[in-house]
Design a protein around this motif. Sequence first.
Motif, PDB file in Angstrom:
ATOM      1  N   LEU A 453       5.794  -1.492  -2.040  1.00 54.40           N
ATOM      2  CA  LEU A 453       4.574  -0.772  -1.716  1.00 54.40           C
ATOM      3  C   LEU A 453       4.848   0.720  -1.850  1.00 54.40           C
ATOM      4  CD1 LEU A 453       4.122  -3.615  -0.485  1.00 54.40           C
ATOM      5  CD2 LEU A 453       2.790  -2.521   1.315  1.00 54.40           C
ATOM      6  N   ARG A 454       4.027   1.415  -2.651  1.00 54.86           N
ATOM      7  CA  ARG A 454       4.344   2.795  -2.995  1.00 54.86           C
ATOM      8  C   ARG A 454       3.243   3.774  -2.604  1.00 54.86           C
ATOM      9  NH1 ARG A 454       5.192   3.615  -8.681  1.00 54.86           N
ATOM     10  NH2 ARG A 454       6.579   5.331  -8.125  1.00 54.86           N
ATOM     11  N   HIS A 455       2.387   3.377  -1.651  1.00 55.27           N
ATOM     12  CA  HIS A 455       1.348   4.308  -1.188  1.00 55.27           C
ATOM     13  C   HIS A 455       1.177   4.152   0.317  1.00 55.27           C
ATOM     14  CE1 HIS A 455      -2.423   6.494  -0.817  1.00 55.27           C
ATOM     15  NE2 HIS A 455      -2.255   6.922  -2.056  1.00 55.27           N
ATOM     16  N   PRO A 456       1.138   5.263   1.071  1.00 54.00           N
ATOM     17  CA  PRO A 456       1.072   5.165   2.540  1.00 54.00           C
ATOM     18  C   PRO A 456      -0.145   4.421   3.052  1.00 54.00           C
ATOM     19  CG  PRO A 456       0.712   7.440   1.778  1.00 54.00           C
ATOM     20  CD  PRO A 456       1.231   6.665   0.614  1.00 54.00           C
ATOM     21  N   PHE A 457      -1.294   4.553   2.384  1.00 50.66           N
ATOM     22  CA  PHE A 457      -2.483   3.841   2.853  1.00 50.66           C
ATOM     23  C   PHE A 457      -2.313   2.329   2.726  1.00 50.66           C
ATOM     24  CE2 PHE A 457      -4.876   7.866   1.623  1.00 50.66           C
ATOM     25  CZ  PHE A 457      -4.934   8.316   2.931  1.00 50.66           C
ATOM     26  N   LEU A 458      -1.672   1.903   1.631  1.00 46.03           N
ATOM     27  CA  LEU A 458      -1.461   0.475   1.454  1.00 46.03           C
ATOM     28  C   LEU A 458      -0.454  -0.047   2.480  1.00 46.03           C
ATOM     29  CD1 LEU A 458      -2.274  -1.925  -0.292  1.00 46.03           C
ATOM     30  CD2 LEU A 458      -0.355  -1.397  -1.809  1.00 46.03           C
ATOM     31  N   ILE A 459       0.574   0.730   2.760  1.00 50.83           N
ATOM     32  CA  ILE A 459       1.548   0.346   3.783  1.00 50.83           C
ATOM     33  C   ILE A 459       0.874   0.241   5.140  1.00 50.83           C
ATOM     34  CG2 ILE A 459       3.623   1.093   5.019  1.00 50.83           C
ATOM     35  CD1 ILE A 459       4.572   2.370   2.393  1.00 50.83           C
ATOM     36  N   ASP A 460       0.023   1.207   5.459  1.00 51.18           N
ATOM     37  CA  ASP A 460      -0.701   1.165   6.742  1.00 51.18           C
ATOM     38  C   ASP A 460      -1.563  -0.094   6.846  1.00 51.18           C
ATOM     39  OD1 ASP A 460       0.401   3.541   7.529  1.00 51.18           O
ATOM     40  OD2 ASP A 460      -1.344   4.770   7.031  1.00 51.18           O
ATOM     41  N   LYS A 461      -2.198  -0.466   5.737  1.00 54.34           N
ATOM     42  CA  LYS A 461      -3.050  -1.666   5.739  1.00 54.34           C
ATOM     43  C   LYS A 461      -2.219  -2.915   6.002  1.00 54.34           C
ATOM     44  CE  LYS A 461      -7.165   0.028   4.763  1.00 54.34           C
ATOM     45  NZ  LYS A 461      -8.343  -0.171   5.645  1.00 54.34           N
ATOM     46  N   PHE A 462      -1.081  -3.019   5.332  1.00 54.72           N
ATOM     47  CA  PHE A 462      -0.219  -4.183   5.538  1.00 54.72           C
ATOM     48  C   PHE A 462       0.359  -4.197   6.956  1.00 54.72           C
ATOM     49  CE2 PHE A 462      -0.165  -5.055   0.980  1.00 54.72           C
ATOM     50  CZ  PHE A 462      -0.016  -6.435   0.959  1.00 54.72           C
ATOM     51  N   ASN A 463       0.778  -3.032   7.452  1.00 58.00           N
ATOM     52  CA  ASN A 463       1.301  -2.981   8.819  1.00 58.00           C
ATOM     53  C   ASN A 463       0.262  -3.464   9.826  1.00 58.00           C
ATOM     54  OD1 ASN A 463       3.784  -2.001   7.996  1.00 58.00           O
ATOM     55  ND2 ASN A 463       3.272   0.143   8.379  1.00 58.00           N
ATOM     56  N   SER A 464      -0.970  -2.999   9.658  1.00 61.83           N
ATOM     57  CA  SER A 464      -2.044  -3.413  10.574  1.00 61.83           C
ATOM     58  C   SER A 464      -2.299  -4.912  10.478  1.00 61.83           C
ATOM     59  CB  SER A 464      -3.335  -2.647  10.237  1.00 61.83           C
ATOM     60  OG  SER A 464      -3.173  -1.269  10.445  1.00 61.83           O
TER      61      SER A 464
END
Length: 505
Positions: A453-464
Amino acid sequence: MKKNFSQTLKHLTKFSGIKLSALADFIGYDVSYLSKWCNGINHPSPKYITRINRRIATFIADELIKQDRIYPFFNEFDIRLSVKMTAENTKDRLTTEINNLLNDVYYHNQAEPIPEDNGQSAVSAASYLTIVGRTNIKKFFNTKIASLFSTTQEDISILITGDIVSLLSRNALLDFLNCCHFSSENVNIYLGCCINELKQSPDSFLPRLYNMLNKYININFYIYDDQNFAKSNIITVKNYFTMHYSMHKDNLIDICTYITDKKTVKEVWERTYEKFDFNCCILEPKDDIELVKFRSFFYLNSDLLLFCAKGFEFFLPAQAFKKLLSSSRDYKYSSDMQQTIQNMQITWEEQFGSSHIDFILPEANIIRYIENGQLTYGEIDYIASAQEREAQLQQLIKSMRNNPAINIHLLSESQPQNEDDSFKLSYYSNTKTAYLKKNKSFLRNCSKTIYLLRHPFLIDKFNSFFHDLQNKPNCHKFSAEDLEKIYKNNNALLYRIWKKNTPEK
């Protein structure tokens, strides 16, 4: 009777002995067009005839000079030279005479009712099809295109400029993939993503994305920030077809044009692919071996979220690490992999003593691991012995007692009826960086094993998404005391299972 354009072109190619395929490559057209021009089926478009005739004349002139057949050419085509040629102007004069000959017969016969073949701007009628209406388009995708993918064994690469958030808001993409039974062992799908749409995406987006990546584990999905191609409205499959479409406001395709002309497909693919800039990739498939150095630094963070879809590679005893290191040497993995294994043992012992760690374990997965001890460390498949699994559980309980910030969440689930219902993608996050890991036992091809995962928004979505799993009614948190109680009450049973399912050496 004066010859027409088709007869003259055919006469020129025959006299010069050139191959149509070579001429086609030189002027930039598919050989099928030249064949039709020579046989009188079609004519080049008037819009491009000047360039076409000039290129044909240049190619044939070069060939005639090489063959030293300049004057035989003039005799063959009854061309009289008003001015004597010199060595310096031979090529220009010959090119001009051939060009004039082609232009003369082309425009002399323009009144004849021969259909136009505009290969530069479009394709022949048989090479394209326009489909109107979402019902017809859905049927076309789920039958004709799905059938093509199901019977094609060559590599398949698909560019889709549409936004993945919008594509997954309706079931059209997933319905289509469900109709495809890919025969190819190497399928790559490149998709766009509008970052603003990703920021504002509904709660349903991430479960749909994870389920798509999980279900179609043998496909490599690449997702890109679509800033370079957001308005392109193109689906193109390398070497097969390209589609241009218009969208309705409900994110379904209303009208599309399906093109199979090879030259057009090639041009559209190249122009579209160059817009998929690597620097804009936000979900990138990689081989696990590429992350060996990355993994050493990954666990230095003090806040970890780990969803394990195959086995449980953490808290392994020292003897297991020794065997893993030996396996990496036996299978000739790089020195980086061997160094990583050594570093990971030290890192886990140090970091897991103080870090906040949430482990989420699907029930079906942990039961399988208790029974068979199968896990994957990096690219190394490993089977933990009964003694190693027992020592691992004891080490886990001890670590949880020493560090109350280690949490075990068991995700209860109905027993999977088939592999589509199974969790096949693990998730590893330290809040700032994250990756998904494929369970190799489900892979039937050479698919890459990691999604970085190479974008902070996508990481935040997966973390949530994975944090939310902990709050589901079917997710139960276990403390060190809970695990120790289960272990003591079932010690004899567990050991019998471990012994029974441990392969003899």
